[in-house]
Motif scaffolding. Structure first.
Motif, short mmCIF file in Angstrom:
data_model
loop_
_atom_site.label_atom_id
_atom_site.label_comp_id
_atom_site.label_asym_id
_atom_site.label_seq_id
_atom_site.Cartn_x
_atom_site.Cartn_y
_atom_site.Cartn_z
N GLY A 1 24.19 11.19 -3.86
CA GLY A 1 24.24 12.41 -4.37
C GLY A 1 23.14 12.73 -5.18
O GLY A 1 22.73 13.70 -5.55
N GLN A 2 22.07 11.72 -5.33
CA GLN A 2 20.79 11.81 -5.81
C GLN A 2 19.56 11.79 -4.89
O GLN A 2 19.63 11.04 -4.08
N GLY B 1 26.17 8.08 11.47
CA GLY B 1 27.40 8.55 10.86
C GLY B 1 26.99 9.48 9.66
O GLY B 1 27.86 10.06 9.14
N THR B 2 25.79 9.18 9.04
CA THR B 2 25.33 9.89 8.11
C THR B 2 25.50 11.38 8.28
O THR B 2 24.64 11.83 9.33
N GLU B 3 25.68 12.25 7.35
CA GLU B 3 25.64 13.80 7.46
C GLU B 3 24.21 14.10 7.38
O GLU B 3 23.44 13.91 6.49
N VAL B 4 24.01 15.14 8.38
CA VAL B 4 22.78 15.83 8.14
C VAL B 4 23.13 17.53 8.05
O VAL B 4 23.76 18.07 8.92
N ARG C 1 26.96 6.58 2.05
CA ARG C 1 26.45 6.56 0.68
C ARG C 1 25.01 7.68 0.78
O ARG C 1 24.73 8.01 -0.19
N GLY C 2 24.86 7.98 2.11
CA GLY C 2 23.40 8.93 2.24
C GLY C 2 23.68 10.17 2.82
O GLY C 2 24.95 10.40 3.39
#
Length: 303
Positions: A188-189, A287-290, A170-171
């Protein structure tokens, strides 16, 4: 799974770009055309009419063929914290900041390929030196799944069906190099932004999509007493960093002072305030995208 190979793999500490250990912890049915029953239109003494062509019923679309995964040799390397094997394809959308909203976690050792039905080059394990591995999903094609490859920059690995689970992401973290800005997004915000320090000349923070691999306690007071995020990315030129950092990963971390924010002073890592780092550690999962870009496009003014 080759447990004997997993057991033989050397134990080691994971070092982020600050040189510290990472202690984190097709089957489908097609339609059949049925020939309608034909009844003569006259008594039996009259010859039956000439049969007409059968009218097929509405057929279900033919499912996409899933390319077969070639057997993976047992002696392929397992991707770990050192540089990943070469030969995998480049991420074609590496500067796209559209959020990647799903992650993939191997549940057993699985082979990573160059393309759907392509050549196997390495294995991905459920953990990297004890760290649970979750990689953002970048593409899906013909029943195969492409993930951002750890220990490599701007690179994908293709996985055949089976041997993994998926989780929602979600992030997202977006790094803009020109304005020296980190922005944290949720669903997305944009939630919050911070001024940051980035890699100095010759050791620039690598562009492209990567992800949070895990976290580690700070090894020295200079990191402000706050845990560090280790990323899947590595220095673009490993020989440019100090010898003590060879084989290290890029990290997101705080510093003992904020006097260098907005400057290019690091060995490729991303530095932000201690309060900002604590916020990310509390809210953002591995796992969050950077996504690292030079600058986000400015939206046109509204009428």
């Amino acid at each position: 799974m080759r447990f004997d190979r997993m057991i033989r793999r050397r134990a080691g500490l994971l070092a982020v770009a600050v040189g510290v250990p990472l202690l984190l912890a097709a089957a489908g049915a097609t339609g059949w055309a049925l020939t309608p029953d034909r009844t003569p239109s006259a008594p039996p003494v009259v010859a039956p009419p000439t049969p007409t062509a059968a009218v097929p019923s509405s057929a279900a679309p033919t499912p996409e063929r899933v390319p077969v995964a070639a057997p993976a040799p047992d002696d392929l390397p397992v991707v770990d914290y050192s540089l990943a094997p070469t030969g995998f394809p480049a991420d074609p959308d590496t500067l796209d900041t559209t959020p990647l909203t799903e992650g993939l976690h191997p549940t057993r050792e699985i082979a990573a390929y160059t393309a759907p039905g392509g050549r196997p080059l390495a294995f991905l394990a459920p953990t990297i030196n004890g760290v649970e591995l979750t990689m953002p999903i970048a593409q899906r094609r013909a029943g195969w799944t492409a993930v951002l490859l750890p220990s490599a920059n701007r690179t994908l690995a293709w996985l055949p069906p089976g041997g993994f689970t998926t989780v929602p992401l979600r992030g997202q973290i977006v790094i803009e190099r020109k304005p020296h800005r980190l922005t944290w997004y949720r669903a997305g915000q944009a939630v919050q932004s911070w001024e940051i320090s980035l890699g100095q000349r010759g050791q620039e923070t690598p562009l492209g999509r990567t992800f949070i691999l895990g976290r580690t306690p700070p090894p020295q007071d200079v990191y402000g007493g706050v845990d560090i995020f280790a990323l899947g990315a590595v220095p673009d030129d490993p020989e440019s960093v100090p010898a003590s950092l060879r084989g290290a990963h890029i990290g997101i971390h705080s510093w003992y002072h904020d006097g260098e924010l907005g400057m290019k002073t690091t060995n490729g890592c991303i530095r932000l305030t201690k309060s900002g780092q604590r916020k990310l550690l509390a809210e953002v999962r591995p796992g969050t995208e950077v996504a690292v870009v030079d600058e986000l496009p400015v939206p046109p003014p509204t009428a």
